[in-house]
Motif scaffolding. Structure first.
Motif, PDB file in Angstrom:
ATOM      1  N   PHE A   1      -9.199   4.756  -3.131  1.00 55.07           N
ATOM      2  CA  PHE A   1      -8.712   3.933  -4.241  1.00 55.07           C
ATOM      3  C   PHE A   1      -9.279   4.439  -5.571  1.00 55.07           C
ATOM      4  O   PHE A   1      -8.563   4.530  -6.572  1.00 55.07           O
ATOM      5  CB  PHE A   1      -9.089   2.460  -4.024  1.00 55.07           C
ATOM      6  CG  PHE A   1      -8.579   1.560  -5.105  1.00 55.07           C
ATOM      7  CD1 PHE A   1      -7.243   1.162  -5.132  1.00 55.07           C
ATOM      8  CD2 PHE A   1      -9.412   1.125  -6.129  1.00 55.07           C
ATOM      9  CE1 PHE A   1      -6.757   0.347  -6.144  1.00 55.07           C
ATOM     10  CE2 PHE A   1      -8.932   0.305  -7.140  1.00 55.07           C
ATOM     11  CZ  PHE A   1      -7.602  -0.088  -7.141  1.00 55.07           C
TER      12      PHE A   1
ATOM     13  N   GLY B   1       0.808  -1.213   0.000  1.00 55.59           N
ATOM     14  CA  GLY B   1       0.000   0.000   0.000  1.00 55.59           C
ATOM     15  C   GLY B   1       0.841   1.263   0.000  1.00 55.59           C
ATOM     16  O   GLY B   1       0.385   2.327   0.411  1.00 55.59           O
TER      17      GLY B   1
ATOM     18  N   TRP C   1      -0.487   4.402  -1.831  1.00 58.46           N
ATOM     19  CA  TRP C   1      -1.641   4.916  -1.088  1.00 58.46           C
ATOM     20  C   TRP C   1      -1.177   5.838   0.052  1.00 58.46           C
ATOM     21  O   TRP C   1      -1.625   6.963   0.192  1.00 58.46           O
ATOM     22  CB  TRP C   1      -2.413   3.713  -0.549  1.00 58.46           C
ATOM     23  CG  TRP C   1      -3.696   3.998   0.152  1.00 58.46           C
ATOM     24  CD1 TRP C   1      -4.457   5.136   0.075  1.00 58.46           C
ATOM     25  CD2 TRP C   1      -4.388   3.105   1.032  1.00 58.46           C
ATOM     26  NE1 TRP C   1      -5.577   5.004   0.862  1.00 58.46           N
ATOM     27  CE2 TRP C   1      -5.565   3.769   1.449  1.00 58.46           C
ATOM     28  CE3 TRP C   1      -4.137   1.816   1.490  1.00 58.46           C
ATOM     29  CZ2 TRP C   1      -6.479   3.177   2.322  1.00 58.46           C
ATOM     30  CZ3 TRP C   1      -5.046   1.228   2.347  1.00 58.46           C
ATOM     31  CH2 TRP C   1      -6.204   1.898   2.759  1.00 58.46           C
TER      32      TRP C   1
ATOM     33  N   SER D   1      -7.247  10.297  -1.241  1.00 59.66           N
ATOM     34  CA  SER D   1      -6.476   9.054  -1.161  1.00 59.66           C
ATOM     35  C   SER D   1      -7.352   7.802  -1.295  1.00 59.66           C
ATOM     36  O   SER D   1      -6.876   6.693  -1.079  1.00 59.66           O
ATOM     37  CB  SER D   1      -5.711   8.994   0.169  1.00 59.66           C
ATOM     38  OG  SER D   1      -6.598   9.022   1.272  1.00 59.66           O
TER      39      SER D   1
ATOM     40  N   PHE E   1      -2.551   0.237  -9.437  1.00 58.88           N
ATOM     41  CA  PHE E   1      -3.881   0.344  -8.839  1.00 58.88           C
ATOM     42  C   PHE E   1      -4.803  -0.706  -9.463  1.00 58.88           C
ATOM     43  O   PHE E   1      -5.513  -0.446 -10.418  1.00 58.88           O
ATOM     44  CB  PHE E   1      -4.425   1.763  -9.041  1.00 58.88           C
ATOM     45  CG  PHE E   1      -3.495   2.812  -8.476  1.00 58.88           C
ATOM     46  CD1 PHE E   1      -3.447   3.055  -7.118  1.00 58.88           C
ATOM     47  CD2 PHE E   1      -2.634   3.526  -9.300  1.00 58.88           C
ATOM     48  CE1 PHE E   1      -2.579   4.005  -6.584  1.00 58.88           C
ATOM     49  CE2 PHE E   1      -1.766   4.488  -8.777  1.00 58.88           C
ATOM     50  CZ  PHE E   1      -1.733   4.721  -7.418  1.00 58.88           C
TER      51      PHE E   1
ATOM     52  N   GLY F   1      -7.034  -2.953  -4.731  1.00 55.23           N
ATOM     53  CA  GLY F   1      -7.025  -2.188  -3.494  1.00 55.23           C
ATOM     54  C   GLY F   1      -7.903  -2.755  -2.400  1.00 55.23           C
ATOM     55  O   GLY F   1      -8.478  -2.019  -1.610  1.00 55.23           O
TER      56      GLY F   1
END
Length: 313
Positions: free
Chosen positions: A249, A68, A71, A247, A268, A271
């Motif tokens: 997804f 992640g 992210w 932020s 991506f 997620g």
């Protein structure tokens, strides 16, 4: 703003292009016993990194790949913008949002560390390295580190899809082949469970905050609030909601072409949590469960991962 983003995307595109000309066996090189992608890293840069001088106000994100990282990078760059009295996403937040150096500390040319001495504080950097391979100045100067961890079965699953979507690491014909390499330390960045075990030695230090991918998914607003508090950044309710929204997804996937170029399509993917259930066989579950018990179960990080909740069918 556009110039900085082009530089960032250009670095990634160049690495992808370089890797596409390499034979599978040439993609990785070993440094201190751990394999790394040759298109992004070099022994010269690793060597130069050893003398890198960290600042106490550096903002550092430490994470194993596919945990992640992108992210949390989005969240942290927005928080830095707010700390500088700028609005995330606006033209005025350019310095916080657009890195002047590729943010992965160990990636790039060996001269980058000299250039980084001229960057204003706070400098934002990301690392996939184990703590023993980071410059000692980070710990000596008490730079704050956000350690991001994710359940190992989802890390392996995400990594498998990633490896088949990019040119920089070896691809795999089958999940079974990938799983074998992942469990026998043959994939880039080395063994994830060993990574966790090494970072666990630092988990109780005051300058390190550990957060899990799963807890951020469960409560993004609370997670962002806790991260901001750790780095000493005051947030209004409106600012908090803006960071959470930017932020998400969906938002990051939508903007991925602009932020990460062609790499974005691979980064991506879903997620989510528990995608491992679509790939792991019963035998593979047993092997991962056993390895988790041997390496990390019962430790500070092991408990934080809530393995029984997220990794038991």
């Amino acid at each position: 703003m556009e110039e900085s983003r082009k530089k960032f995307v250009g670095f990634i595109d160049k690495a992808l292009a370089t890797a596409s000309t390499m034979h599978r066996d040439e993609l990785l090189f070993s440094y201190k016993g751990i394999p790394y992608p040759r298109a992004f890293y070099s022994p010269e840069t690793f060597k130069a990194l050893e003398s890198f001088e960290a600042r106490s106000d550096d903002v550092i994100l430490a994470a194993y790949p596919k945990s992640g990282t992108n992210w949390l990078s989005q969240i942290l760059t927005d928080l830095i913008a707010i700390s500088q009295k700028k609005t995330p996403g606006s033209e005025s937040s350019v310095n916080a949002e657009e890195p002047e150096e590729f943010p992965y500390l160990e990636a790039g040319d060996a001269e980058k560390f000299e250039r980084m001495t001229k960057l204003p504080s706070p400098r934002f950097m990301v690392t996939n390295l184990r703590p023993e391979n980071l410059p000692q100045s980070i710990f000596k100067n008490n730079a704050k580190i956000l350690l991001l961890i994710r359940n190992p079965k989802d890390v392996a699953t995400s990594y498998y899809h990633f490896s088949n979507g990019v040119t920089t690491v070896p691809s795999y014909e089958t999940w079974d082949d990938f799983f074998t390499d992942f469990m026998t330390k043959k994939t880039a960045w080395g063994c994830y469970l060993e990574y966790l075990s090494e970072w666990n030695k630092y988990a109780d230090k005051e300058n390190i905050m550990t957060i899990t991918y799963e807890e951020i998914k469960e409560n993004p607003a609370l997670s962002v609030k806790n991260i901001a508090t750790f780095f000493g950044i005051a947030l209004t309710e409106e600012q908090l909601q803006l960071v959470v929204e930017r932020s998400s997804f969906q938002s990051m996937k939508k903007n991925s072409d602009k932020t990460h170029g062609s790499f974005g399509k691979v980064l991506f993917r879903k997620g989510g949590v528990s995608d491992w259930k679509n790939l792991f066989s019963e035998d593979q579950n047993v092997k991962m469960d056993k390895a988790f018990e041997e390496h990390i179960a019962g430790t500070t990080l092991g408990k934080k991962l809530k393995y029984d909740l997220y990794c038991k069918a």
